[in-house]
Design a protein around this motif. Structure first.
Motif, PDB file in Angstrom:
ATOM      1  N   UNK A 145      67.390  -3.464 -70.553  1.00 36.88           N
ATOM      2  CA  UNK A 145      68.338  -3.481 -69.444  1.00 36.88           C
ATOM      3  C   UNK A 145      67.733  -2.863 -68.185  1.00 36.88           C
ATOM      4  N   UNK A 146      67.165  -1.686 -68.329  1.00 35.82           N
ATOM      5  CA  UNK A 146      66.562  -1.018 -67.171  1.00 35.82           C
ATOM      6  C   UNK A 146      65.406  -1.834 -66.604  1.00 35.82           C
ATOM      7  N   UNK A 147      64.640  -2.432 -67.492  1.00 35.97           N
ATOM      8  CA  UNK A 147      63.474  -3.187 -67.062  1.00 35.97           C
ATOM      9  C   UNK A 147      63.858  -4.444 -66.294  1.00 35.97           C
ATOM     10  N   UNK A 148      64.898  -5.162 -66.764  1.00 32.59           N
ATOM     11  CA  UNK A 148      65.216  -6.460 -66.184  1.00 32.59           C
ATOM     12  C   UNK A 148      66.384  -6.432 -65.200  1.00 32.59           C
ATOM     13  N   UNK A 149      67.254  -5.425 -65.305  1.00 30.10           N
ATOM     14  CA  UNK A 149      68.425  -5.386 -64.437  1.00 30.10           C
ATOM     15  C   UNK A 149      68.462  -4.164 -63.528  1.00 30.10           C
ATOM     16  N   UNK A 150      67.648  -3.181 -63.828  1.00 29.40           N
ATOM     17  CA  UNK A 150      67.776  -1.888 -63.154  1.00 29.40           C
ATOM     18  C   UNK A 150      67.388  -1.860 -61.694  1.00 29.40           C
ATOM     19  N   UNK A 152      66.952  -3.443 -57.975  1.00 32.47           N
ATOM     20  CA  UNK A 152      67.454  -4.496 -57.098  1.00 32.47           C
ATOM     21  C   UNK A 152      66.291  -5.198 -56.402  1.00 32.47           C
ATOM     22  N   UNK A 153      66.195  -6.505 -56.523  1.00 30.87           N
ATOM     23  CA  UNK A 153      65.098  -7.219 -55.856  1.00 30.87           C
ATOM     24  C   UNK A 153      65.314  -7.271 -54.346  1.00 30.87           C
ATOM     25  N   UNK A 154      64.226  -7.259 -53.609  1.00 25.94           N
ATOM     26  CA  UNK A 154      64.313  -7.295 -52.149  1.00 25.94           C
ATOM     27  C   UNK A 154      64.105  -8.692 -51.579  1.00 25.94           C
ATOM     28  N   UNK A 158      70.425 -12.050 -56.027  1.00 27.45           N
ATOM     29  CA  UNK A 158      70.646 -11.495 -57.364  1.00 27.45           C
ATOM     30  C   UNK A 158      71.014 -12.588 -58.351  1.00 27.45           C
ATOM     31  N   UNK A 159      70.494 -12.484 -59.569  1.00 26.41           N
ATOM     32  CA  UNK A 159      70.976 -13.342 -60.643  1.00 26.41           C
ATOM     33  C   UNK A 159      72.375 -12.883 -61.034  1.00 26.41           C
ATOM     34  N   UNK A 164      76.366  -8.541 -62.064  1.00 27.62           N
ATOM     35  CA  UNK A 164      77.380  -7.923 -62.920  1.00 27.62           C
ATOM     36  C   UNK A 164      76.979  -6.506 -63.321  1.00 27.62           C
ATOM     37  N   UNK A 165      75.696  -6.291 -63.528  1.00 27.16           N
ATOM     38  CA  UNK A 165      75.227  -4.957 -63.907  1.00 27.16           C
ATOM     39  C   UNK A 165      75.431  -3.963 -62.769  1.00 27.16           C
ATOM     40  N   UNK A 166      75.058  -4.357 -61.562  1.00 28.55           N
ATOM     41  CA  UNK A 166      75.154  -3.436 -60.428  1.00 28.55           C
ATOM     42  C   UNK A 166      76.574  -3.314 -59.892  1.00 28.55           C
ATOM     43  N   UNK A 167      77.400  -4.335 -60.120  1.00 35.57           N
ATOM     44  CA  UNK A 167      78.778  -4.285 -59.640  1.00 35.57           C
ATOM     45  C   UNK A 167      79.719  -3.603 -60.618  1.00 35.57           C
ATOM     46  N   UNK A 168      79.527  -3.890 -61.926  1.00 38.50           N
ATOM     47  CA  UNK A 168      80.460  -3.388 -62.929  1.00 38.50           C
ATOM     48  C   UNK A 168      79.805  -2.529 -64.018  1.00 38.50           C
ATOM     49  N   UNK A 169      78.472  -2.481 -64.042  1.00 43.52           N
ATOM     50  CA  UNK A 169      77.785  -1.777 -65.118  1.00 43.52           C
ATOM     51  C   UNK A 169      77.736  -2.570 -66.404  1.00 43.52           C
ATOM     52  N   UNK A 170      77.998  -3.870 -66.328  1.00 44.12           N
ATOM     53  CA  UNK A 170      78.003  -4.727 -67.513  1.00 44.12           C
ATOM     54  C   UNK A 170      76.565  -5.096 -67.868  1.00 44.12           C
TER      55      UNK A 170
END
Length: 312
Positions: A145-150, A152-154, A158-159, A164-170
């Motif tokens: 999770x940290x590796x692929x979602x942690x 934020x790309x510049x 966003x995929x 969903x991970x950054x908005x809701x922690x899902x």
């Protein structure tokens, strides 16, 4: 020359079991909001034939995932990176078979990891138990999770998973895998086994298990199409159906058909839950065929590879 003679039967058959699981999930009906043999659910770009073509196109890849897991000599936490290129090839094969429709991209990720883990487990233990596969998956996917979602790309949008991970922690399916698939281990498999003990078969067995999964999973397909409130409503409705005990009773599918109609009208598709259903049947099948001590005794007698110790 027999090209299979040095490959143990369980490794040869894992791809077949994965194909069976994918086809059963796609065909079981009535599956609320999902493509099944009755209708296309909350989808207008695919039907049961699309899923059959997709599943068949993926079957050889599932065998190859298992074979790569079986042959992997490195640490278990390097296995996911080892099979990644094959996953990309499998996606391309799916899109070719479906003429560009995404039928099972999430399932390729989930089932590919399970097949590789099953192959690795057999190599190490001469047996394939779901409990061992869960443990292997957890090691394979640690830090995913940290590796692929942690971060934020510049340089790109966003995929859906990142959003969903950054908005809701899902954490989605990556979080499930990182935790060792607790929804399957603690909810889906017990529900599947309970339904069997109560005499359920085929559609009843699979729909009962699907609803059990829907009560608990943070289905990202639902959230992406709608929102967290819709997800909560779906979870409540699935729970109410299960608690009514109608699913396992004669004629109990009438309420599920109503739910299917409602989901289609509201464009709700619990696609993440469907993937977990296929994985549940797959893991149950592995337990039944290759997870017993009797099977281990038989494989040792017939000269299959002995257990080897691999430090992770």
């Amino acid at each position: 020359m027999n090209i299979w003679e040095n490959i143990p039967k369980p490794i040869q058959n894992i791809g077949c079991l994965a194909l069976e699981a994918m086809l059963l999930e796609a065909n079981c009906a009535p599956a609320p909001g999902l493509v099944d043999r009755f209708n296309s659910g909350a989808h207008n770009d695919m039907d049961i034939y699309t899923f059959i073509k997709s599943s068949v196109a993926l079957s050889s890849y599932m065998y190859n995932f298992a074979y790569m897991g079986y042959m992997h000599k490195g640490a278990l936490d390097t296995l996911l990176a080892f099979i990644r290129p094959l996953g990309i090839e499998a996606e391309a094969a799916m899109f070719k078979a479906t003429k560009g429709v995404n039928t099972q991209k999430g399932l390729i990720f989930l089932m590919g990891i399970l097949c590789a883990a099953a192959g690795y487990v057999y190599r190490k233990y001469n047996i394939i138990k779901s409990t061992l596969v869960f443990d292997a998956v957890k090691i394979m996917c640690q830090g995913l999770v940290a590796k692929e979602l942690g971060k934020l790309p510049n340089d790109r949008k966003l995929t859906s998973g990142e959003r969903l991970y950054h908005q809701y922690g899902i954490r989605g399916i990556r979080g499930e895998l990182e935790d060792g698939l607790p929804i399957i281990k603690d909810i889906a498999l017990p529900a599947y086994k309970k339904a069997i003990t109560l005499g359920a078969t085929d559609d009843t067995l699979l729909i009962y298990t699907l609803l059990s999964i829907m009560t608990a999973t943070e289905d990202t397909t639902i959230i992406n199409r709608h929102n967290m409130e819709t997800l909560a409503t779906v979870q409540r409705e699935a729970k109410a159906l299960l608690e009514s005990n109608q699913v396992l009773e004669s004629g109990g599918f009438e309420e599920i058909k109503k739910l299917d109609k409602k989901f289609i009208e509201q464009w709700i598709s619990p696609g993440g839950s469907a993937d977990l259903l296929a994985a549940t049947h797959f893991l149950y099948s592995l337990d039944e065929k290759y997870g017993s001590l009797t099977f281990m005794d038989e494989t040792i007698k017939t000269g299959s590879p002995t257990c080897i110790a691999i430090k992770d």
